[in-house]
Design a protein around this motif. Structure first.
Motif, PDB file in Angstrom:
ATOM      1  N   PRO A  18       1.022  -1.333   0.009  1.00  0.00           N
ATOM      2  CA  PRO A  18       0.304   0.328  -0.366  1.00  0.00           C
ATOM      3  C   PRO A  18       1.090   1.214   0.159  1.00  0.00           C
ATOM      4  O   PRO A  18       1.696   1.572   1.066  1.00  0.00           O
ATOM      5  CB  PRO A  18      -1.083  -0.304   0.830  1.00  0.00           C
ATOM      6  N   GLY A  19       0.192   1.980  -0.946  1.00  0.00           N
ATOM      7  CA  GLY A  19       1.475   3.150  -0.805  1.00  0.00           C
ATOM      8  C   GLY A  19       2.890   3.266  -1.379  1.00  0.00           C
ATOM      9  O   GLY A  19       3.132   3.999  -1.820  1.00  0.00           O
ATOM     10  N   ALA A  20       2.963   1.955  -1.967  1.00  0.00           N
ATOM     11  CA  ALA A  20       4.266   2.343  -2.318  1.00  0.00           C
ATOM     12  C   ALA A  20       4.562   1.951  -4.014  1.00  0.00           C
ATOM     13  O   ALA A  20       3.168   1.322  -4.697  1.00  0.00           O
ATOM     14  CB  ALA A  20       5.036   1.023  -1.584  1.00  0.00           C
ATOM     15  N   ASP A  21       6.220   1.563  -4.515  1.00  0.00           N
ATOM     16  CA  ASP A  21       5.658   1.672  -6.059  1.00  0.00           C
ATOM     17  C   ASP A  21       5.216   0.134  -6.377  1.00  0.00           C
ATOM     18  O   ASP A  21       6.243  -0.343  -5.775  1.00  0.00           O
ATOM     19  CB  ASP A  21       7.454   1.658  -5.960  1.00  0.00           C
ATOM     20  N   ALA A  22       4.758  -0.133  -7.461  1.00  0.00           N
ATOM     21  CA  ALA A  22       4.335  -1.522  -7.724  1.00  0.00           C
ATOM     22  C   ALA A  22       4.685  -1.665  -8.386  1.00  0.00           C
ATOM     23  O   ALA A  22       5.392  -2.713  -8.750  1.00  0.00           O
ATOM     24  CB  ALA A  22       2.355  -0.841  -7.831  1.00  0.00           C
ATOM     25  N   THR A  23       6.214  -0.950  -8.245  1.00  0.00           N
ATOM     26  CA  THR A  23       7.539  -2.343  -9.615  1.00  0.00           C
ATOM     27  C   THR A  23       8.847  -2.799  -8.541  1.00  0.00           C
ATOM     28  O   THR A  23       9.555  -2.941  -9.042  1.00  0.00           O
ATOM     29  CB  THR A  23       7.727  -0.988 -10.647  1.00  0.00           C
ATOM     30  N   VAL A  24       8.435  -2.428  -7.128  1.00  0.00           N
ATOM     31  CA  VAL A  24       9.301  -3.584  -6.592  1.00  0.00           C
ATOM     32  C   VAL A  24       9.023  -4.747  -6.639  1.00  0.00           C
ATOM     33  O   VAL A  24       8.865  -5.665  -6.938  1.00  0.00           O
ATOM     34  CB  VAL A  24       9.127  -3.024  -4.611  1.00  0.00           C
ATOM     35  N   PRO A  25      10.677  -5.125  -7.212  1.00  0.00           N
ATOM     36  CA  PRO A  25      11.170  -6.541  -7.528  1.00  0.00           C
ATOM     37  C   PRO A  25      10.668  -7.709  -6.464  1.00  0.00           C
ATOM     38  O   PRO A  25      11.490  -7.054  -5.563  1.00  0.00           O
ATOM     39  CB  PRO A  25      12.257  -7.280  -8.773  1.00  0.00           C
ATOM     40  N   LEU A  65      -0.716  -9.186  -2.387  1.00  0.00           N
ATOM     41  CA  LEU A  65       0.163  -8.804  -1.997  1.00  0.00           C
ATOM     42  C   LEU A  65       1.486  -9.017  -2.962  1.00  0.00           C
ATOM     43  O   LEU A  65       2.127  -7.799  -3.479  1.00  0.00           O
ATOM     44  CB  LEU A  65       1.081  -9.142  -0.221  1.00  0.00           C
ATOM     45  N   LEU A  66       1.523  -9.372  -3.768  1.00  0.00           N
ATOM     46  CA  LEU A  66       1.792 -10.240  -5.079  1.00  0.00           C
ATOM     47  C   LEU A  66       1.419 -10.385  -6.357  1.00  0.00           C
ATOM     48  O   LEU A  66       0.686 -11.239  -6.235  1.00  0.00           O
ATOM     49  CB  LEU A  66       3.384 -11.127  -4.600  1.00  0.00           C
ATOM     50  N   ARG A  67       1.940  -9.530  -7.465  1.00  0.00           N
ATOM     51  CA  ARG A  67       2.132  -9.888  -8.790  1.00  0.00           C
ATOM     52  C   ARG A  67       3.153 -11.176  -9.136  1.00  0.00           C
ATOM     53  O   ARG A  67       4.199  -9.926  -9.752  1.00  0.00           O
ATOM     54  CB  ARG A  67       1.593  -8.972  -9.272  1.00  0.00           C
ATOM     55  N   PHE A  68       2.985 -11.996  -9.997  1.00  0.00           N
ATOM     56  CA  PHE A  68       3.783 -11.935 -10.403  1.00  0.00           C
ATOM     57  C   PHE A  68       3.720 -12.073 -11.989  1.00  0.00           C
ATOM     58  O   PHE A  68       2.966 -12.478 -12.498  1.00  0.00           O
ATOM     59  CB  PHE A  68       4.007 -14.174 -10.439  1.00  0.00           C
ATOM     60  N   ASP A  69       4.845 -12.285 -12.332  1.00  0.00           N
ATOM     61  CA  ASP A  69       5.344 -12.654 -13.730  1.00  0.00           C
ATOM     62  C   ASP A  69       4.594 -13.299 -14.658  1.00  0.00           C
ATOM     63  O   ASP A  69       4.648 -13.212 -15.886  1.00  0.00           O
ATOM     64  CB  ASP A  69       7.125 -12.555 -13.879  1.00  0.00           C
ATOM     65  N   ASP A  70       3.761 -14.691 -14.150  1.00  0.00           N
ATOM     66  CA  ASP A  70       2.674 -15.397 -14.877  1.00  0.00           C
ATOM     67  C   ASP A  70       2.101 -15.559 -15.031  1.00  0.00           C
ATOM     68  O   ASP A  70       0.978 -16.389 -15.148  1.00  0.00           O
ATOM     69  CB  ASP A  70       3.053 -16.975 -14.563  1.00  0.00           C
ATOM     70  N   GLY A  71       1.536 -13.932 -13.893  1.00  0.00           N
ATOM     71  CA  GLY A  71       0.311 -13.475 -14.069  1.00  0.00           C
ATOM     72  C   GLY A  71      -0.817 -14.190 -12.426  1.00  0.00           C
ATOM     73  O   GLY A  71      -1.725 -13.295 -12.799  1.00  0.00           O
ATOM     74  N   ARG A  72      -0.291 -14.866 -12.453  1.00  0.00           N
ATOM     75  CA  ARG A  72      -1.165 -15.735 -10.935  1.00  0.00           C
ATOM     76  C   ARG A  72      -0.591 -14.450  -9.906  1.00  0.00           C
ATOM     77  O   ARG A  72       0.295 -13.683 -10.077  1.00  0.00           O
ATOM     78  CB  ARG A  72      -0.470 -16.168 -10.445  1.00  0.00           C
ATOM     79  N   ASP A  73      -1.643 -14.126  -9.137  1.00  0.00           N
ATOM     80  CA  ASP A  73      -1.515 -12.907  -7.734  1.00  0.00           C
ATOM     81  C   ASP A  73      -1.170 -14.411  -6.154  1.00  0.00           C
ATOM     82  O   ASP A  73      -1.854 -15.113  -5.984  1.00  0.00           O
ATOM     83  CB  ASP A  73      -2.680 -12.218  -7.485  1.00  0.00           C
ATOM     84  N   ASP A  74      -0.804 -13.574  -5.049  1.00  0.00           N
ATOM     85  CA  ASP A  74      -0.224 -14.313  -4.096  1.00  0.00           C
ATOM     86  C   ASP A  74      -0.145 -13.407  -3.060  1.00  0.00           C
ATOM     87  O   ASP A  74      -0.058 -12.446  -2.854  1.00  0.00           O
ATOM     88  CB  ASP A  74       1.091 -15.043  -3.611  1.00  0.00           C
ATOM     89  N   PRO A  94      16.433  -7.765  -3.199  1.00  0.00           N
ATOM     90  CA  PRO A  94      17.179  -5.731  -1.939  1.00  0.00           C
ATOM     91  C   PRO A  94      16.356  -4.914  -2.365  1.00  0.00           C
ATOM     92  O   PRO A  94      15.612  -4.519  -1.120  1.00  0.00           O
ATOM     93  CB  PRO A  94      18.830  -5.720  -2.622  1.00  0.00           C
ATOM     94  N   PRO A  95      15.712  -4.897  -3.559  1.00  0.00           N
ATOM     95  CA  PRO A  95      14.538  -3.642  -3.202  1.00  0.00           C
ATOM     96  C   PRO A  95      12.965  -4.335  -2.114  1.00  0.00           C
ATOM     97  O   PRO A  95      12.543  -3.140  -2.155  1.00  0.00           O
ATOM     98  CB  PRO A  95      14.392  -3.639  -4.899  1.00  0.00           C
ATOM     99  N   ALA A  96      13.164  -5.897  -2.212  1.00  0.00           N
ATOM    100  CA  ALA A  96      11.308  -6.332  -1.495  1.00  0.00           C
ATOM    101  C   ALA A  96      11.634  -5.187  -0.415  1.00  0.00           C
ATOM    102  O   ALA A  96      11.088  -5.498   0.476  1.00  0.00           O
ATOM    103  CB  ALA A  96      11.463  -7.436  -1.919  1.00  0.00           C
ATOM    104  N   LEU A  97      13.285  -6.020   0.678  1.00  0.00           N
ATOM    105  CA  LEU A  97      13.708  -6.100   1.285  1.00  0.00           C
ATOM    106  C   LEU A  97      14.091  -4.418   1.792  1.00  0.00           C
ATOM    107  O   LEU A  97      13.023  -4.076   3.207  1.00  0.00           O
ATOM    108  CB  LEU A  97      15.042  -6.402   1.751  1.00  0.00           C
ATOM    109  N   ASP A  98      14.135  -3.832   1.727  1.00  0.00           N
ATOM    110  CA  ASP A  98      13.691  -2.072   1.558  1.00  0.00           C
ATOM    111  C   ASP A  98      12.750  -1.618   1.996  1.00  0.00           C
ATOM    112  O   ASP A  98      12.417  -0.984   2.504  1.00  0.00           O
ATOM    113  CB  ASP A  98      14.840  -1.217   0.529  1.00  0.00           C
ATOM    114  N   ALA A  99      11.353  -1.781   0.595  1.00  0.00           N
ATOM    115  CA  ALA A  99      10.209  -1.584   0.846  1.00  0.00           C
ATOM    116  C   ALA A  99       9.616  -2.201   2.263  1.00  0.00           C
ATOM    117  O   ALA A  99       8.551  -1.274   2.818  1.00  0.00           O
ATOM    118  CB  ALA A  99       9.501  -1.919  -0.763  1.00  0.00           C
ATOM    119  N   LEU A 100      10.068  -3.664   2.289  1.00  0.00           N
ATOM    120  CA  LEU A 100       9.015  -4.144   3.382  1.00  0.00           C
ATOM    121  C   LEU A 100       9.179  -3.693   4.398  1.00  0.00           C
ATOM    122  O   LEU A 100       9.065  -3.568   5.761  1.00  0.00           O
ATOM    123  CB  LEU A 100       8.831  -5.416   3.375  1.00  0.00           C
ATOM    124  N   LEU A 101      10.678  -2.677   4.680  1.00  0.00           N
ATOM    125  CA  LEU A 101      11.799  -1.972   6.003  1.00  0.00           C
ATOM    126  C   LEU A 101      10.494  -0.577   6.231  1.00  0.00           C
ATOM    127  O   LEU A 101      10.178  -0.443   7.543  1.00  0.00           O
ATOM    128  CB  LEU A 101      13.276  -2.003   6.204  1.00  0.00           C
TER     129      LEU A 101
END
Length: 498
Positions: free
Chosen positions: A385-392, A412-421, A442-449
């Motif tokens: 929520p409120g974060a960049d949706a391109t964080v890998p 929380l997650l949108r996978f490259d194969d089209g699935r959500d999780d 690293p980008p996901a760790l940064d965003a989650l922290l």
């Protein structure tokens, strides 16, 4: 040409077998060998998903990294995942074959050994060398019949064995001499030498003992490895300490609390948090009061309903409610996600007695455990929520639960194969997903922290830390072991002449 095979066995559990095999794999690769890791039988709740769609122990995935290979089910053909003190899920060539107690599995071992030898044959045909890790100790005389993990395997494939002992425990000479004494004559003959692990101090003070050991046993000491502090390697199973802290003097530490569930699984998800200099990680065991936290993480579990009951018995349910009322964040991973829902159903008795349990109710979803296990590696993007949706983000899924409910409409997650999780609650305070390795990119760790409350986040790459640790281990082999003897055992001279 069939590969040279070298096996590492330990006098005790946690003697350093996994680390030594990892070190030897990277050292052999540096010497130009095509090398593969192998562990015939592993008992661990930390698993990795393989390139061929199965699961193996995470220690073998780290060893594959040391070899420059993708994890494969042949590296660990038999994996036992304990579901109770007396029973385990048995996984053969990456796929579950059933739940067995110790007596039933003992009778199953001859079939399991067929899988072990089939994997061994494939690896030996494809590589110059195979470095093998034993399990526990070869001196467990009550387990000698149908042994497939230690000398039973070594005798079947006729390979030399290195015996490693941990001097930091104390009694290292008794461990080595006693283990050797409990082996049969043929087993004793195939021990090519000893390695002493985790030594601190002046080697000159140890030398008289090394000389005595060589004279008394007729076996060479191939070296003494130092105690290496600060290694970042994924643990095979046991939690690496009840609590770990960030670096001293680093401001704005985030307080993260994790319950040490009795059947916690894939707790390597926490490695990036444990290593981060701005995070103070508290793994809280039974009977301990959790400290105040910015973030509570509910980890994976091999027995979700049983661990959920344990959480309640330990008083975590009102504690979590109070934590959320005061603005804290809550994250569930895999089994933790299932606990956060309204109910967990196990109609087939997959993880214990059949039945249903009420969940903690913080996410509007219910989970039903099914016979088929979902195993996949995955890549995608965080939907914070409120974060960049391109964080890998990248990681892997290992679960037999299927979750349904309106909370999944906010993934929380949108996978490259089209699935959500996964799912997010409406205010973004509670998150959950099935993806293990959530903090590894690293980008996901940064965003989650940042989501958890840390404003300025220092970068950390856990994969790079693991790679640096593997290099340190290989350097230690080069500096402290008899590399000429290792070269002879692995046939390096013959390869060079060819």
């Amino acid at each position: 040409m069939s590969a040279r095979v070298l096996m590492v066995q330990g006098c005790t559990s946690d003697a350093g077998k996994s680390a030594l095999v990892t070190a030897l794999c990277r050292w052999a690769r540096r010497r130009g060998l095509s090398v593969a890791p192998f562990k015939p039988q592993n008992m661990a709740l930390n698993a990795a998903v393989t390139v061929d769609g199965g699961e193996i122990g995470r220690a073998q995935a780290v060893q594959a990294q040391a070899c420059g290979l993708e994890p494969h089910t042949d590296f660990n053909p038999v994996l036992l995942k304990p579901s109770s003190d007396t029973g385990a899920q048995v996984i053969v060539h990456g796929q579950p074959v059933g739940n067995m107690d110790a007596v039933r599995y003992h009778g199953y071992k001859p079939r399991a050994f067929e899988a072990v030898l089939a994997s061994h044959a494939r690896l030996a045909a494809r590589h110059d060398a195979v470095i093998v890790e034993g399990a526990g100790s070869p001196a467990e005389i009550n387990l000698r019949e149908h042994d497939i993990a230690n000398m039973g395997y070594a005798e079947a494939v006729d390979c030399p064995v290195l015996l490693v002992a941990d001097i930091d425990r104390g009694g290292v000479f008794a461990h080595l001499v006693g283990t050797l004494a409990l082996l049969s004559d043929s087993e004793r003959a195939r021990v090519a030498g000893f390695v002493i692990n985790r030594f601190r101090g002046d080697i000159a003070l140890l030398q008289p003992g090394l000389d005595w050991l060589a004279r008394h046993t007729g076996k060479p000491v191939l070296g003494v490895l130092p105690f290496l502090q600060g290694l970042h390697l994924e643990a095979e199973d046991g939690l690496p300490g009840a609590a770990a802290s960030g670096a001293a003097g680093v401001p704005a530490r985030l307080q993260v609390v994790v319950p040490a569930l009795p059947r916690i699984s894939n707790h390597t998800d926490l490695d990036a948090l444990r290593a981060h200099p701005q995070v103070e990680l508290h793994v809280v065991g039974p009977g301990r009061a959790p400290p105040p936290a910015d973030l509570i993480v509910l980890p994976g579990s091999k027995a979700v309903r049983a661990d959920l009951a344990w959480l309640r018995a330990q008083g975590w349910e009102p504690l979590i409610a109070r934590h959320l009322r005061h603005g804290g964040k809550l994250l569930g991973i895999c089994g933790g996600l299932q606990m956060l829902g309204r109910a967990v159903h196990d109609p087939l008795g997959i993880e214990g007695p059949a039945g249903s349990s009420a969940g903690l109710g913080w996410l509007a979803l219910e989970t039903t455990l099914e016979a088929g296990k979902q195993l996949r590696n995955a890549r995608g993007r965080l939907q914070l929520p409120g974060a960049d949706a391109t964080v890998p983000v990248h990681g892997y899924e290992i679960h037999c639960g299927r979750s349904e409910g309106p909370a999944l409409d906010r993934p929380l997650l949108r996978f490259d194969d089209g699935r959500d999780d996964g799912a997010r609650c409406a205010d973004g305070q509670v998150l959950g997903c099935y993806l293990h390795g959530l903090f590894d990119a690293p980008p996901a760790l940064d965003a989650l922290l940042r989501w958890a409350g840390l404003r300025e986040v220092q970068p950390l790459d856990i994969h790079a830390l693991r790679e640096a640790s593997i290099e340190r281990l290989a350097d230690a082999v080069e500096a402290h072991l008899d590399t000429a003897a290792l070269s002879r055992l692995l046939g390096l001279e013959a390869l060079c002449e060819a």
